[in-house]
Motif scaffolding. Structure first.
Motif, PDB file in Angstrom:
ATOM      1  N   UNK A 125       0.860  -0.986  -2.526  1.00 44.37           N
ATOM      2  CA  UNK A 125      -0.289  -1.895  -2.538  1.00 44.37           C
ATOM      3  C   UNK A 125       0.030  -3.195  -1.802  1.00 44.37           C
ATOM      4  N   UNK A 126       1.171  -3.792  -2.103  1.00 44.05           N
ATOM      5  CA  UNK A 126       1.527  -5.065  -1.465  1.00 44.05           C
ATOM      6  C   UNK A 126       1.712  -4.888   0.043  1.00 44.05           C
ATOM      7  N   UNK A 127       2.359  -3.794   0.437  1.00 46.10           N
ATOM      8  CA  UNK A 127       2.569  -3.562   1.864  1.00 46.10           C
ATOM      9  C   UNK A 127       1.246  -3.412   2.601  1.00 46.10           C
ATOM     10  N   UNK A 128       0.328  -2.628   2.048  1.00 50.66           N
ATOM     11  CA  UNK A 128      -0.971  -2.446   2.707  1.00 50.66           C
ATOM     12  C   UNK A 128      -1.815  -3.710   2.642  1.00 50.66           C
ATOM     13  N   UNK A 129      -1.626  -4.503   1.597  1.00 51.49           N
ATOM     14  CA  UNK A 129      -2.452  -5.691   1.414  1.00 51.49           C
ATOM     15  C   UNK A 129      -2.127  -6.772   2.436  1.00 51.49           C
ATOM     16  N   UNK A 130      -0.851  -6.946   2.747  1.00 49.06           N
ATOM     17  CA  UNK A 130      -0.450  -8.048   3.615  1.00 49.06           C
ATOM     18  C   UNK A 130      -0.171  -7.615   5.050  1.00 49.06           C
TER      19      UNK A 130
END
Length: 375
Positions: A125-130
């Motif tokens: 999630x964090x990788x795709x979010x940022x």
């Protein structure tokens, strides 16, 4: 000890006085009238043993030998130990064996698997979010489709409700994308078109159960994809990734605080008929953890945010996340299941992770709009 141990009236076989006025007992012998004997003036054994002894039968006296036989019987009775009732003897505790220890509290799930899966999902999630916002929107759309599949499958298995999955999946993914591209207006339009598609799709099957199936379909469309569109709408702001991260962090921290405090200190049930594992102490833990995390996030992550706004945001997240969890618990109790799926080890299914996130998304989106605006 019962009342018969103290001052009970003489019974058959009781070697006590029958005629206090003469000081001697009288034994009725068949065909001989009253034969005087030297019966004692009190019980022949301790009164404390009375409830545990068996009554002795009266043996008729033989003429001419009453006094001697009375003496023999009395002597035999005094020398005989009282007979105790051993029908159901209670086992004596063994002092040499240590007392059993109370069972330790169990977390109720595989913590190692749950932590591993949670860390993996968080990294994705964090990788795709940022990295690329559109990738995160795709992750949300995939989660929505899988959640719809789990929900409709359980409805069919447990209740025979056949909510049409194809229009729900297509319309749900379109709703998430429309919320990101066109905002709230796009989400409402996609919701309306999805509802119409559910009504039409179900017409291809027999009319029996039509109203039941389309009602479940509309409920599923609102419950899963429509509420998820508020996450994609948060992402449209300039600090959208920080807003979504705050939303996810507060929900996870609230759930963690409720779990940790409730497991350690929980005594009073919050809603025993819905979710017996939830406690009032756990709710207080969720509120405390979420408010602290909210103050930190609003102060350091959100543009123009203030710490006191984070306190309000944390309180709202704790309440909405708890209500969302209880809402899905009601659904699962009605269906007679523990988890919506088995896709995520230690967590259950996707819907078991979205239960607190979905109803929290519109609350967080609205408070962000009120506190710092939509841009």
């Amino acid at each position: 000890m019962n009342d018969s141990s103290w001052g009970a009236p003489p019974q058959a076989g009781y070697w006590g006085p029958t005629d206090q006025g003469h000081g001697q007992g009288h034994i009725q012998s068949p065909g001989h009238g009253h034969v005087q004997g030297a019966a004692p003036a009190g019980p022949a054994y301790d009164a404390y043993e009375a409830p545990q002894t068996r009554p002795m039968p009266i043996v008729p006296d033989v003429a001419g030998h009453g006094d001697n036989q009375d003496d023999d019987r009395r002597a035999a009775r005094l020398s005989r130990p009282p007979v105790r009732n051993e029908t159901n003897p209670e086992p004596m505790p063994d002092a040499s064996q240590p007392a059993p220890k109370p069972p330790k509290k169990s977390a109720g799930r595989d913590l190692s698997a749950a932590i591993g899966v949670g860390v993996g999902l968080g990294a994705v999630i964090v990788a795709s979010l940022f990295v690329v916002k559109a990738v995160f929107v795709g992750v949300v759309a995939v989660a929505v489709v899988v959640g719809l599949w789990e929900l409709t499958k359980r409805l069919d298995e447990r209740k025979g409700i056949r909510a049409p999955l194809v229009p729900l999946a297509l319309g749900g993914a379109a709703m998430v994308v429309a919320g990101y591209v066109r905002g709230a207006e796009g989400a409402w339009v996609a919701m309306a078109l999805t509802t119409l598609a559910v009504l039409v799709w179900r017409m291809t099957e027999p009319p029996e159960g039509y109203l039941r199936d389309v009602t479940a379909g509309v409920f599923a469309a609102f419950y899963v994809p429509f509420l998820a569109t508020f996450v994609s709408m948060m992402l449209t702001a300039d600090d959208g990734p920080q807003r979504v991260l705050t939303f996810l962090l507060l929900t996870v921290v609230s759930d963690t605080g409720a779990y940790a405090v409730g497991w350690r200190f929980g005594r009073n049930k919050l809603a025993p008929r819905i979710s017996p594992g939830k406690t009032r102490e756990g709710l207080l833990g969720a509120v405390a953890f979420a408010m602290v995390a909210g103050a930190l996030c609003m102060e350091f992550l959100i543009d123009d945010g203030a710490w006191w706004q984070g306190l309000v945001l944390g309180l709202a997240v704790a309440v909405s996340a708890t209500l969302g969890d209880l809402g899905e618990s009601m659904i699962k109790r009605d269906l007679g299941i523990k988890d919506m799926g088995t896709l995520l080890p230690g967590h259950g299914g996707i819907m078991d992770r979205l239960d607190s996130l979905l109803p929290t998304a519109p609350v967080v989106w609205l408070l962000f709009v009120l506190f710092v605006g939509s841009g």
